[in-house]
Design an enzyme around this catalytic site. Structure first.
Site, mmCIF file in Angstrom:
data_model
loop_
_atom_site.group_PDB
_atom_site.id
_atom_site.type_symbol
_atom_site.label_atom_id
_atom_site.label_comp_id
_atom_site.label_asym_id
_atom_site.label_seq_id
_atom_site.Cartn_x
_atom_site.Cartn_y
_atom_site.Cartn_z
ATOM 1 N N ARG A 83 0.806 -1.224 0.000
ATOM 2 C CA ARG A 83 0.000 0.000 0.000
ATOM 3 C C ARG A 83 0.837 1.271 0.000
ATOM 4 N NH1 ARG A 83 -1.789 2.537 4.425
ATOM 5 N NH2 ARG A 83 -1.794 0.660 5.689
ATOM 6 N N TYR A 115 -9.339 22.505 -15.092
ATOM 7 C CA TYR A 115 -9.950 21.192 -15.272
ATOM 8 C C TYR A 115 -11.235 21.122 -14.454
ATOM 9 C CZ TYR A 115 -10.579 16.124 -14.982
ATOM 10 O OH TYR A 115 -11.108 14.854 -15.015
ATOM 11 N N ASP A 130 -0.489 22.565 -12.501
ATOM 12 C CA ASP A 130 -1.023 21.456 -13.286
ATOM 13 C C ASP A 130 -0.462 21.634 -14.697
ATOM 14 O OD1 ASP A 130 -2.426 19.701 -14.897
ATOM 15 O OD2 ASP A 130 -4.363 20.076 -13.958
ATOM 16 N N LYS A 132 -2.913 11.042 -19.432
ATOM 17 C CA LYS A 132 -2.917 11.773 -20.686
ATOM 18 C C LYS A 132 -1.641 11.493 -21.486
ATOM 19 C CE LYS A 132 -6.889 13.434 -19.330
ATOM 20 N NZ LYS A 132 -7.025 13.074 -17.923
#
Length: 398
Positions: A65, A117, A190, A215
């Site tokens: 994890r 976004y 971003d 992307k």
């Protein structure tokens, strides 16, 4: 950054500073698997690891994890591309972005873009009040507006997105960093659309860089991933890492393996897709059924001067067109394409078209006549011919 033992370059190989980023990406940092001598790193899927006789973990791995060897491999390449001391992979771009906001304290002030976004903007509107964050949205291409929004001592994070989706507005990263730092805030960028191929925000003064790895970094429309890279491995970075580990937001090993595959060809894909986008932008700027093309690579674009200063090797693969005849004509155009794919996402090898206002819904800043285009690796002549035919079909008798 320090690489895991099994990702160190061969002893007789040139050290990374002597290699270009394209070479480092193609060879995955010069990795050769020490066990099999393979040139492709193995996929590590184990969720648990043997303890040493003294109950320690000399391998550096205890449980899947918080950490994974395959994830570390991809993080090393991403850190190299961003010229960062460290990078961190998440299960999605949203997981990466929200971890940054989650690391803030109640009462902290945040400044974010008015155009950004849409999913993250919606999350901020819903979650900031619950987390007692004070939030302002600002037109980030207006530096005076950004200065006015700052609250020295209270503003802890300035979040920018450049070019900004889907209008492709450009923010001056160096100027925004100066404004943020003067108020005691950190700057996060971003850079999903620009990618490390076109922009290095850390070099321009940013503290954090975020990407949706889904992307162009992956580019094959088969992985959902998020990336953060940092200018300093400080307390804030440690806090973000704790959020990822505690919340189980790490990227899965199989997805990291696929992302590493894609990073090897990323520079070539980014160059070709950017060149195709510029070609299409210039052609559609002259098309009789297109009112306007939004693309920072065009000399008459409002953000061109800043983009030309802070972007390298092109202006990215994304552009938008505003269709003559309004919303109905835009939707009709998207309905007529054969080669372009009507689908959400961007940066993939296949070209996508989307009526973005329909996707974002009420409250969107996206004009209703706008079609968002993600340029893939197809021949630009074919892409132009297909969309031009769709525009003609949507304007019968014009």
């Amino acid at each position: 950054m320090t690489l895991p033992v099994d990702t160190q370059p061969e002893p007789d190989a040139p050290q990374p500073p002597t290699w270009s980023k394209r070479t480092l990406a193609a060879q995955a940092m010069g990795h050769v698997d020490p066990v099999t001598r393979a040139v492709v790193a193995p996929l590590h899927v184990s969720t648990t690891f043997i303890r040493d006789p003294d109950n320690g973990y000399s391998s550096g791995f205890s449980y899947a994890r918080p950490d994974n060897a395959t994830v570390r491999e991809a993080e090393a390449v991403l850190a190299m591309l961003e010229e960062a001391p460290a990078a961190m992979l998440f299960g999605s771009g949203m997981a990466a972005a929200t971890a940054v906001f989650g690391a803030l304290e109640p009462g902290d002030h945040v400044v974010a873009p008015a155009v950004m976004y849409w999913a993250l903007k919606r999350w901020l509107r819903e979650e900031a009040p619950r987390r007692r964050l004070d939030l302002d949205f600002v037109a980030m291409d207006d530096l005076d507006a950004l200065r006015r929004a700052m609250r020295p001592g209270r503003t802890k994070l300035v979040w920018i997105e450049t070019p900004g989706n889907p209008l492709w507005t450009v923010t001056d990263i160096a100027a925004a960093a100066e404004i943020a730092h003067a108020a005691g805030a950190r700057l996060a960028v971003d850079s999903t659309v620009a990618s490390p191929f076109h922009t290095r925000p850390l070099r321009l003064g940013a503290d954090l860089v975020m990407h949706s790895g889904t992307k162009i970094l992956n580019g094959h429309s088969d992985v959902v991933a998020g990336v953060l890279a940092t200018a300093a491995q400080d307390a804030a970075w440690t806090r973000i890492g704790s959020i990822r580990a505690g919340g189980g937001a790490i990227l899965g090993p199989f997805e990291a393996y696929l992302l590493m595959r894609s990073l090897r060809t990323f520079p070539l894909r980014a160059a070709a897709q950017s060149a195709g986008a510029l070609d299409l932008a210039a052609r559609f700027a002259q098309h009789p059924h297109v009112e306007r093309v939004l693309y920072p690579g065009l000399p008459d674009d409002p953000g061109h001067a800043v983009a030309a200063r802070q972007m390298e090797q092109g202006f990215g693969a994304m552009l938008s067109i505003r269709v003559a005849g309004g919303e109905a004509a835009a939707i009709a155009t998207a309905a007529q394409v054969r080669l372009w794919k009507r689908a959400t996402s961007l940066g993939g090898v296949e070209s996508l078209i989307e009526h973005r206002a329909s996707v974002e819904g009420p409250g969107t800043p996206c004009p209703p006549d706008l079609l968002r285009l993600s340029t893939g690796l197809e021949d630009p002549d074919d892409l132009f011919a297909d969309l031009a035919a769709a525009l003609r079909a949507a304007h019968p008798g014009a």
